[in-house]
Motif scaffolding. Structure first.
Motif, PDB file in Angstrom:
ATOM      1  N   TYR A 203       4.190   3.293  -8.388  1.00 23.66           N
ATOM      2  CA  TYR A 203       4.731   4.323  -8.323  1.00 23.66           C
ATOM      3  C   TYR A 203       6.270   4.428  -9.385  1.00 23.66           C
ATOM      4  O   TYR A 203       6.345   5.781 -10.001  1.00 23.66           O
ATOM      5  N   PHE A 204       5.879   3.308 -10.242  1.00 24.01           N
ATOM      6  CA  PHE A 204       7.008   3.277 -11.324  1.00 24.01           C
ATOM      7  C   PHE A 204       6.760   3.911 -12.620  1.00 24.01           C
ATOM      8  O   PHE A 204       8.402   5.181 -13.052  1.00 24.01           O
TER       9      PHE A 204
ATOM     10  N   MET B 223       5.441  -9.858 -13.712  1.00 25.17           N
ATOM     11  CA  MET B 223       5.723  -9.585 -12.318  1.00 25.17           C
ATOM     12  C   MET B 223       7.087  -9.047 -12.958  1.00 25.17           C
ATOM     13  O   MET B 223       7.880  -7.928 -12.353  1.00 25.17           O
ATOM     14  N   MET B 224       7.480  -8.303 -14.506  1.00 31.85           N
ATOM     15  CA  MET B 224       9.243  -8.237 -15.011  1.00 31.85           C
ATOM     16  C   MET B 224       8.803  -6.584 -15.207  1.00 31.85           C
ATOM     17  O   MET B 224       8.133  -7.448 -16.649  1.00 31.85           O
TER      18      MET B 224
ATOM     19  N   ARG C 262       6.245  -4.970  -2.890  1.00 32.25           N
ATOM     20  CA  ARG C 262       7.060  -4.383  -4.120  1.00 32.25           C
ATOM     21  C   ARG C 262       6.307  -4.387  -5.188  1.00 32.25           C
ATOM     22  O   ARG C 262       6.232  -3.233  -6.156  1.00 32.25           O
ATOM     23  N   GLN C 263       5.752  -5.816  -5.539  1.00 39.28           N
ATOM     24  CA  GLN C 263       5.207  -4.761  -7.087  1.00 39.28           C
ATOM     25  C   GLN C 263       3.469  -3.947  -6.527  1.00 39.28           C
ATOM     26  O   GLN C 263       4.256  -3.891  -7.646  1.00 39.28           O
ATOM     27  N   THR C 264       2.928  -4.176  -5.115  1.00 38.74           N
ATOM     28  CA  THR C 264       2.613  -2.914  -5.184  1.00 38.74           C
ATOM     29  C   THR C 264       3.172  -2.058  -5.725  1.00 38.74           C
ATOM     30  O   THR C 264       2.288  -1.000  -6.038  1.00 38.74           O
TER      31      THR C 264
ATOM     32  N   TYR D 189      -4.362  -1.101  -9.044  1.00 42.21           N
ATOM     33  CA  TYR D 189      -3.393  -2.377  -8.378  1.00 42.21           C
ATOM     34  C   TYR D 189      -3.514  -2.234  -7.206  1.00 42.21           C
ATOM     35  O   TYR D 189      -4.071  -3.940  -6.814  1.00 42.21           O
ATOM     36  N   PRO D 190      -3.708  -1.744  -5.921  1.00 44.64           N
ATOM     37  CA  PRO D 190      -3.505  -2.111  -4.920  1.00 44.64           C
ATOM     38  C   PRO D 190      -5.070  -2.835  -3.973  1.00 44.64           C
ATOM     39  O   PRO D 190      -4.585  -3.887  -3.311  1.00 44.64           O
TER      40      PRO D 190
END
Ligand SMILES: Cc1cc2nc3c(=O)[nH]c(=O)nc-3n(C[C@H](O)[C@H](O)[C@H](O)COP(=O)(O)OP(=O)(O)OC[C@H]3O[C@@H](n4cnc5c(N)ncnc54)[C@H](O)[C@@H]3O)c2cc1C
Length: 492
Positions: A449-450, A98-99, A442-444, A377-378
């Protein structure tokens, strides 16, 4: 100085007193502020792990002989590459992936750019030397880093210098004898305000034009440099227990807008100054994108393992494992996991030394994985949502179980096929926090996007893909196809 401990990480943050703002207030001390204290503890736990498993997490510095963080290593053999990845996965397991900004992500970037630094010398040999020295400094002092690559979303149809207020995006104000002055805004620094320093680099995806040279910068400065402000979004850690919010209460990294007001950057911390061409090539030509992708794929394997585990526990808990579509959805996650592992295996076992002597994973395997995972991932999150159904909303808090009037009711009402009500709700709260809470959403968004806009990453991938062999394959196939034309009676 050897690798740092969690205590040292927190003491540095306390001493730094960087300018961090959240919820309309200035934060005095991020290590105790409710929006940050829990994730700061999680970060501290990562640093402590370096000493709990030194054989996995540390190696001897090539310059001082002291033990430094394994995730800073310049791998020169496949074994070292795998050792670095195992350190990444050790950290990833501590947050179930998660990080996204555990320190290894940017440690890999700093290493790659520090070693493959000759690109920066195109403007001035000093810049290459700076990149080399910064890698050594970051490694020897175990510097924790955030980074910011993106200009604000003002008008994406125009270049930066054509914006109505062209001074908003971060830009060069002045070159001085001792350094540069910069002003403006950058997005979106995950963990902004809870690291030692910030890397300001160009986008990994979006290319700049020559007119954008004043915005084409790369440098690294301490977070507490005068004139730097971190303006954080609302925190998704609401100060609730780890039972109620199992992920947000521990791993809410935060995202910050970064403001620079006439900030002085000494020359020794500058890597690119006003050169769009170098910025456009920075991540690819230093191979930084490859080493960062290696970290990302390794981390996302752990994350997918966790998602699969949650899905399987959820399926078992409410007895839906025999339904065909449920098996099929479980299989979808399993296929993602196995595919990601295959990408990683190929990347590591086809690794080759680059011209700077760094054992560099096979980018084709990693590039495919880093382009694919944001798209898939979504769907993983959606599967958990579909299988959890009402169970993701029928989630009383722990306090409800202890209430004298309703405690027994919820325990009985929430029982599952294999677990009692208390255990089932704890599991479903985890599934909810993973996918549907503000933290889960936010994880999704993060995974999508990151690394950059997946659409433009996909365009670049398409353009860069070697297509000719496949077209040639078809052309040869067509050439080799013999005509089997059989005339009809009327044509005879
Ligand atoms: C949770 C999260 C954490 C992040 N953390 C960091 C971080 O720590 N550091 C950092 O630097 N960045 C970070 N980012 C930012 C990330 O790098 C960007 O979101 C990403 O690069 C996309 O850029 P953008 O958000 O400016 O989108 P935009 O470029 O504004 O795009 C918006 C929409 O318009 C479309 N679009 C815009 N321009 C074009 C074009 N030319 N062609 C086709 N389509 C276009 C895009 O496809 C997209 O759908 C983070 C983002 C998120 C969501």
């Amino acid at each position: 100085m050897p690798a740092k401990t969690g205590q040292e990480y927190m003491e540095r943050l306390k001493r730094a007193k960087s300018s961090v703002y959240i919820h309309g207030e200035k934060v005095e001390d991020v290590t105790v502020h409710p929006a940050f204290c829990n994730v700061v503890r999680s970060m501290a736990a990562l640093y402590d792990r370096q000493y709990e498993k030194p054989e996995k997490m540390l190696y001897r510095s090539p310059t001082t002989g002291q033990f430094v963080g394994m995730t800073f290593i310049q791998p020169t053999t496949i074994d070292e590459l795998i050792a670095r990845r195992e350190a990444t996965q050790e950290w990833a397991r501590m947050s179930a992936g998660m990080m996204g900004r555990s320190p290894d992500y940017l440690n890999a970037e700093v290493m790659a750019m520090g070693v493959a630094n000759d690109l920066f010398a195109e403007d001035d040999p000093m810049f290459a030397e700076n990149a080399k020295n910064y890698y050594e400094y970051a490694r020897e002092n175990d510097i924790s880093l955030t980074h910011t690559l993106i200009h604000p979303q003002m008008n994406r149809a125009k270049a930066l210098h054509e914006q109505n207020d062209a001074d908003v995006p971060l830009h060069l104000v002045e070159r001085r004898k001792d350094g540069i002055i910069v002003s403006g805004i950058r997005l979106l620094a995950t963990q902004g305000g809870i690291t030692d320093e910030i890397l300001v680099f160009p986008s990994t995806v979006k290319k700049s034009t020559a007119g954008e040279d004043p915005y084409a910068l790369a440098f690294a400065i301490p977070n507490n440099t005068p004139g730097v402000k971190f303006i954080c979004r609302e925190a998704f850690d609401y100060g609730r227990s780890a039972w109620d919010h199992p992920l947000a209460s521990r791993f809410e990294e935060g995202d910050a807008i970064v403001s620079f007001e006439n900030v002085f950057v000494p020359w020794e911390r500058v890597f690119v100054c006003g050169n769009s061409s170098i910025c456009n090539r920075t991540f690819r030509e230093t191979n930084a994108v490859i080493h960062m992708s290696h970290q990302v794929v390794a981390k996302n394997i752990v994350k997918t393992e966790f998602l699969l585990g949650v899905t399987l526990c959820l399926i078992e808990a409410i007895g839906i494992g025999e339904f065909q579509h449920v098996k099929d959805k479980g299989a979808e996650i399993m296929l993602v996991l196995e595919t990601m592992k295959s990408h990683l295996y190929r990347a590591e076992h086809n690794a080759k030394r680059d011209r700077w002597g760094t054992m560099t994973p096979d980018f084709a395997a990693l590039d495919a994985a880093r382009n694919w995972y944001p798209r898939i991932y979504p769907r993983l999150s959606e599967i958990i949502r579909i299988l959890g159904a009402s169970g993701l909303m029928a989630i009383p808090t722990e306090a409800d179980f202890h209430h004298e009037e309703i405690g027994d009711i919820v325990r009985r009402a929430m029982q599952g096929a294999t677990v009692d009500g208390y255990e089932r709700v704890q599991l479903f709260r985890l599934a909810w926090d993973l996918t549907m809470s503000a933290f889960g959403a936010r994880q999704t968004h993060y995974e999508y996007y990151f690394f950059g806009d997946p659409v433009r990453m996909g365009m670049a991938y398409f353009d860069g893909y070697e297509k000719e062999p496949y077209q040639q394959f078809v052309r040869e196939f067509l050439r080799g196809a013999k005509s089997v034309f059989i005339p009809s009676d009327s044509q005879r």
